[in-house]
Each structure stands twice: as C-alpha cells, then as structure tokens.
Write an enzyme that holds these catalytic residues in place. Structure first.
Site, PDB file in Angstrom:
ATOM      1  N   HIS A  21      37.917  -9.592  52.154  1.00 59.20           N
ATOM      2  CA  HIS A  21      38.782  -9.222  51.542  1.00 59.20           C
ATOM      3  C   HIS A  21      38.269  -7.645  50.259  1.00 59.20           C
ATOM      4  O   HIS A  21      38.579  -7.183  50.342  1.00 59.20           O
ATOM      5  CB  HIS A  21      39.237 -10.170  50.282  1.00 59.20           C
ATOM      6  N   GLU A  22      36.685  -7.827  50.136  1.00 63.09           N
ATOM      7  CA  GLU A  22      36.510  -7.151  49.458  1.00 63.09           C
ATOM      8  C   GLU A  22      35.636  -5.888  49.402  1.00 63.09           C
ATOM      9  O   GLU A  22      35.652  -4.995  49.422  1.00 63.09           O
ATOM     10  CB  GLU A  22      35.190  -7.606  48.166  1.00 63.09           C
ATOM     11  N   HIS A  25      38.524  -3.443  50.937  1.00 62.58           N
ATOM     12  CA  HIS A  25      38.757  -2.825  49.186  1.00 62.58           C
ATOM     13  C   HIS A  25      37.829  -1.789  49.332  1.00 62.58           C
ATOM     14  O   HIS A  25      38.382  -0.148  49.191  1.00 62.58           O
ATOM     15  CB  HIS A  25      38.850  -3.115  47.765  1.00 62.58           C
TER      16      HIS A  25
END
Length: 449
Positions: A21-22, A25
């Site tokens: 997920h990170e 980003h």
C-alpha cells in the site's frame, strides 16, 4: 504455540500488505517529482532505518499496525525556493489525486497478483456436495436435497466451498437467493429459490454455510483418534493417537457426532470411555474441560477423529494455465471488490449486523490458520485482506485516502482548495468514526476469543 504462530503470521501478512500500500503512494510520488522524507512500515519507535540515495529514510517501526509515507509539504515543513517544486501540496491537483489513489490501487493489483500465483500453483479442493440439511432451515424448505452439488448461486459459479461462502456473504440482508444444484450422474442443474426473509446470520454462532442449513459432505468419521491436543483433558487422561473408541458412558454403538454434542453440553462432567489400544480393551474416566465462548461455558476434550479418504471423484486441483490464471484472478478480485462494497452498504443500512465487523485478533487467527494450511491458502487470505484494505482506504472519510480524494476532487472541479478549517473538522469527524468502528471490531474479536 497457536498464539505465537498467529502473531507471526499476522505480522507477516500486515507487513506485506502495508508495504504494498505505502509503496504505491511512494512510487507515484517519486514519479510525480515529490520529495519523500520518510517511508515507514509500522508506527512508534523505529527499530531499524536506512536512507537511500535520494535522502528518503526507510523505517521499520515497533507497532506493526499500519504505515505511512511522509512527503515534503509546505504546510508542515520549511520550504525554500530550491525545493518548493518538490512539495506535495504545490503539485497540480491531478498529481496529488494520483499519489493518494496509488495506495489503494496497489492493494487491488496485489490481490490480482496473489490470486494469479495461487491459481498457477493450484489449490487442492473438494466439490461442494451437500451432506445433509438442517430441518426447517431456509435450504431445507427450498426443495434442495442432500447429495446434490451446488453449482451456482445468484448466477455466479460456485466450484468450491470458499466461493459458496463468498456468495452467501453477498446475500446477507437479501429477501431471497437462487441456488442451482446438480444431482450426481446428471448433466443438468435445477435452480431453486431460497427464501431468506426470516434468515438471520449471527457470526458468533457459526459460519454462513451452517447458518443457511447446509451440512457439507465429509468422508466417514472413523472411531479412531487422529489427534490429541497438548495440555487438554484428553492428554492428561492418557488418550493417544490411534486409540479406537468402542463406547462412551456405556452407549453402543459409538457415534462421534453424539459424543461431540454430549461433551459440549456437559462441561465439568465425568466421561466413561471404553477404548481399544494394541488389541487390548481399556477403560478410562475423564473430566470434561470447559471453555468460555460468547459468555457461555462449553465442554471440550481435546481430540479429533480420523476421517476416511475423500472419494477421488470429489477431489480436484483448482488450477489454470498462465493466461487463464490471470483472467480468473481478475474475475475473483472484481468479485471480492463487489462483495466488499455490498457489505459496506448493508452495514450502513442495517441489513448486516455490526457483529460482522472483525478486528486485528480475527485477522491474526485467519492469518495463522491459512498459513498453517500452506502457501496457496495464505495467498488467498492475503488477496482477501488486500482487497478489504484497498476498499476501506477508499471510503470517503477525511482521515483515509478516500477522504483526501474527495477534497482533491472538489478542488479539481471548483478550481479552489477546500478551506483548511473545513478539512480540519472533517479529519476530526473521520478520526472519531474510525475510532468507533475499530472499537466495535476489537470488542467483537474479544467476544469471540
């Protein structure tokens, strides 16, 4: 040992999904020219950290319940003329939308990848044959019979029990569902309507399949003990793997189902067992143990029976070729996304009970159980949680990615950013809602534990 195994499996699962997920980003931020100050897996005190050539600090922190990407932002940092162009808040709104959306999307793409690998490797499965029906249950009243195979629910193919569970989950709160079943030896299926008007599913009292009144087919239960759990009444009484139970409480012939029911209903009571060991008949007196479950005491012994082999015609390998596996992975991920949104909608409308919410304890148990079954089952679990993580983060709550996206979409349409005061109030409301949901989920976990 179960606690340690579940904890380690949970840390691995959350670590993988948060990193994915990170990284979504982080990667899009770098591609958009944003300077990333810190990439952290976990919260709290850093346990290990290092810097890359761009000056980004990578951190593994002590609390493995999330993570974050800290970008340069003129609202929080001192920005000079030299690095102002690298500040996140100074980027065009389209790039900010891309950076924020990349995290949830990374989770969805990872789900496809995990399921693709799972289907390539193959999952040992058994055909979903109905073994028996609970009297006066929704399924029994629909005209469906035992020994039939469930092939479709609401038009969606159900080759495995896992797929059936997913479709039943999507049917919670509905008035009815259609179920197509096929009798052995027949090439066609019959479709039945199952009335769900009076069906209430309580997650604390069993799974969806049992709640509907379906007893899955299982091979014959043999009267031999296949497993004795450590530090249980059975182990303390001296029961061993391979012991054959002849009778209990002077009841013959022996029946595992009846014994299991008697044990659950009689905590603290004495049990008289007659067993055969090494061709010798022995008698044992045991005291039934007690467990707390949903505020009720239930008895347990700590043994599991030996099962006969599954018939070969009911076993199959759920696998596909290279490209078909990818296609199936996309279809399964899309179905998981649809069911996730459906469950959120029903939770809001009250069609699904708040008791259905699960927190970190349930996730840890699921991680441990799936990891214990093997890599392919763990991949399936990771895909499910990854989709849930992606969807939850897209909810329009200001503290989540979805809330930021709402603010940026308003800015994109209006040409002006949402006032800071409005954003601050939104963040407080969002944080309160998330806190309440997490509290309910953790309380649900504790009530089931």
């Amino acid at each position: 040992m179960d606690f340690i195994w579940n904890l380690v499996s949970f840390i691995v699962a959350i670590g993988v999904l948060v990193t994915i997920h990170e990284y979504g980003h982080y990667k899009v931020a770098i591609m958009s020219g944003v300077y990333v100050k810190r990439f952290s897996i976990g919260f709290g005190k850093p346990l290990y950290s290092w810097f890359n050539k761009d000056g980004t600090e990578f951190v593994i922190a002590s609390i493995p319940l999330g993570g974050y990407v800290r970008m340069l932002d003129s609202r929080l940092d001192e920005v000079t003329a030299d690095n102002e162009a690298q500040a996140f808040d100074k980027k065009p709104v389209g790039k900010r939308i891309a950076v924020v959306a990349a995290g949830p999307l990374a989770n969805l793409f990872f789900a496809v990848f995990a399921l693709w690998i799972m289907y390539l490797v193959g999952v040992p499965e058994v055909k979903p044959i109905i073994g028996d029906l609970v009297a006066d249950s929704p399924i029994a009243n629909s005209g469906i019979k035992a020994e039939q195979q469930i092939v479709e629910i609401n038009g969606n193919s159900t080759e495995t029990w896992q797929q059936i569970n997913l479709e039943l989950m999507d049917s919670i709160g509905d008035k009815q569902l259609s179920m197509s079943v096929q009798s052995q030896g027949q090439s066609y299926a019959r479709t039945h309507t199952v009335d769900l008007a009076n069906w209430q599913f309580d997650p604390e009292k069993g799974n969806l399949i049992q709640a509907l009144g379906i007893v899955p087919f299982t091979p014959e239960i043999l009267p031999r003990i296949a497993h004795v759990a450590k530090d249980t009444p059975a182990a303390r009484a001296g029961l061993q793997v391979g012991d054959q139970i002849v009778a209990y409480n002077q009841i013959e012939p022996f029946d595992w189902i009846k014994l299991s029911g008697w044990i659950k209903q009689n905590p603290h009571e004495q049990l008289h067992l007659v067993i055969e060991r090494n061709n010798q008949i022995e008698e044992l007196i045991l005291t039934i143990g007690v467990r707390e479950s949903n505020g009720e005491q239930t008895g347990y012994l700590g043994i599991a029976p030996e099962l006969a082999q599954w018939p070969e015609h009911l076993r199959f390998e759920h696998s596909f070729g290279l490209f078909e596996s990818l296609q199936q992975a996309v279809i399964k991920t899309w179905r998981l996304i649809a069911v996730s949104f459906s469950m959120i909608e029903k939770l809001i409308t009250g069609d699904v009970s708040y008791k259905s919410l699960s927190g970190p304890i349930s996730i840890a148990q699921g991680a441990g159980q799936s990891a214990g079954l093997g890599v392919v089952y763990f991949l399936s679990f990771l895909a499910l949680i990854s989709v849930n993580l992606g969807i939850i983060n897209l909810l329009p709550l200001p503290v989540l990615d979805g809330g930021h996206l709402v603010y940026y979409l308003i800015e994109f349409v209006s040409g002006k950013p949402v006032p800071e005061r409005v954003q601050e109030i939104g963040f407080r409301i969002g944080a309160f809602i998330i806190f309440m949901l997490m509290s309910v989920a953790i309380l649900n976990d504790l009530s089931r534990w």
